[in-house]
Design a protein around this motif. Structure first.
Motif, PDB file in Angstrom:
ATOM      1  N   THR A 197     -10.888 -28.207 -15.122  1.00 37.75           N
ATOM      2  CA  THR A 197     -12.015 -28.515 -15.996  1.00 37.75           C
ATOM      3  C   THR A 197     -11.486 -29.198 -17.248  1.00 37.75           C
ATOM      4  OG1 THR A 197     -11.916 -26.452 -17.274  1.00 37.75           O
ATOM      5  CG2 THR A 197     -13.148 -26.411 -15.198  1.00 37.75           C
TER       6      THR A 197
ATOM      7  N   GLY B 120     -17.377 -27.725 -17.467  1.00 37.33           N
ATOM      8  CA  GLY B 120     -17.057 -28.338 -16.195  1.00 37.33           C
ATOM      9  C   GLY B 120     -15.874 -29.292 -16.292  1.00 37.33           C
TER      10      GLY B 120
ATOM     11  N   THR C 293     -23.511 -25.719 -16.975  1.00 40.04           N
ATOM     12  CA  THR C 293     -22.629 -26.461 -16.082  1.00 40.04           C
ATOM     13  C   THR C 293     -23.302 -26.582 -14.724  1.00 40.04           C
ATOM     14  OG1 THR C 293     -20.662 -25.645 -17.226  1.00 40.04           O
ATOM     15  CG2 THR C 293     -20.341 -26.499 -15.009  1.00 40.04           C
TER      16      THR C 293
END
Length: 229
Positions: free
Chosen positions: A63, A102, A136
């Protein structure tokens, strides 16, 4: 502004990150960063170390990264700082993520210049792709945040995605950026129209030779009788 993203509970966070330590490469980088400051001033290294730690967490999780409490405690211990002092820095600057995000952290500027130039269309493009503020996506690809000025007002509207700016956006070009990222590609960074950085759209109207090289205009000035004294 968006609602805050969800932070895992303390037990989950400590189970996952309680044993955080620098990778060998980052340990060496951290020592280089600390060495930039005089003895007794090592706490001045807190900001670059927080950034380094966030990137390490990002590399481990696939991420953009975030700063769990045990990670901030680790930095505080290394610098001889109370944890709360580290936390004060991390909460002041929006470059630090205090909750998981994310792979791509989409930060849409909603300040007045961007709003007047169409940031609502940029957000709508995000919504159409399933992004929601402060959340996310289920596939872990995108986290959407609405932020204040990101300093590219001349190229509004714009977004910052991880370390890159995408500017002069429309609904269609923002959609294309998200599609390219989702497909594993790299969108064109910077203006999404024909301009170089913040030059006029369509290219510069003066000193055009400077586009391709550091052009020497002195011969032309001298021919015009404008030789420097």
């Amino acid at each position: 502004m968006s609602d805050a993203a969800h932070i895992p509970d303390e037990a989950e966070t400590r189970a996952r990150w309680g044993g955080f330590a620098w990778t060998p490469e980052n340990a060496a980088q951290a020592e280089k960063i600390i060495a930039r400051y005089p003895p007794g001033r090592q706490q001045s290294a807190v900001m670059p170390l927080l950034d380094l730690a966030q990137r390490q967490v990002g590399a481990e999780t696939g991420t953009q990264g975030w700063l769990p409490v045990p990670v901030m405690e680790y930095i505080g211990a290394q610098l001889g700082m109370a944890y709360i002092r580290v936390y004060e820095v991390a909460t002041f600057y929006t470059m630090y993520n205090l909750a998981p995000v994310g792979r791509y952290h989409v930060q849409v500027c909603g300040t007045t210049p961007c709003m007047l130039r169409g940031s609502d269309d940029v957000l709508e493009a995000c919504y159409k792709k399933g992004l929601k503020k402060g959340a996310t996506t289920a596939d872990g690809l995108f986290t959407l945040t609405e932020v204040e000025c990101l300093g590219a007002c001349a190229n509004a509207p714009m977004v910052q995605i991880n370390d890159d700016n995408y500017e002069d956006l429309t609904f269609d070009s923002m959609t294309a950026v998200l599609d390219t990222l989702a497909a594993g590609g790299q969108p064109k960074i910077g203006p999404q129209v024909e301009r170089q950085t913040s030059c006029p759209e369509g290219g510069p109207t003066t000193l055009q030779e400077m586009v391709s090289e550091n052009h020497d205009y002195r011969g032309r000035w001298e021919a015009m009788g404008n030789a420097p004294a």
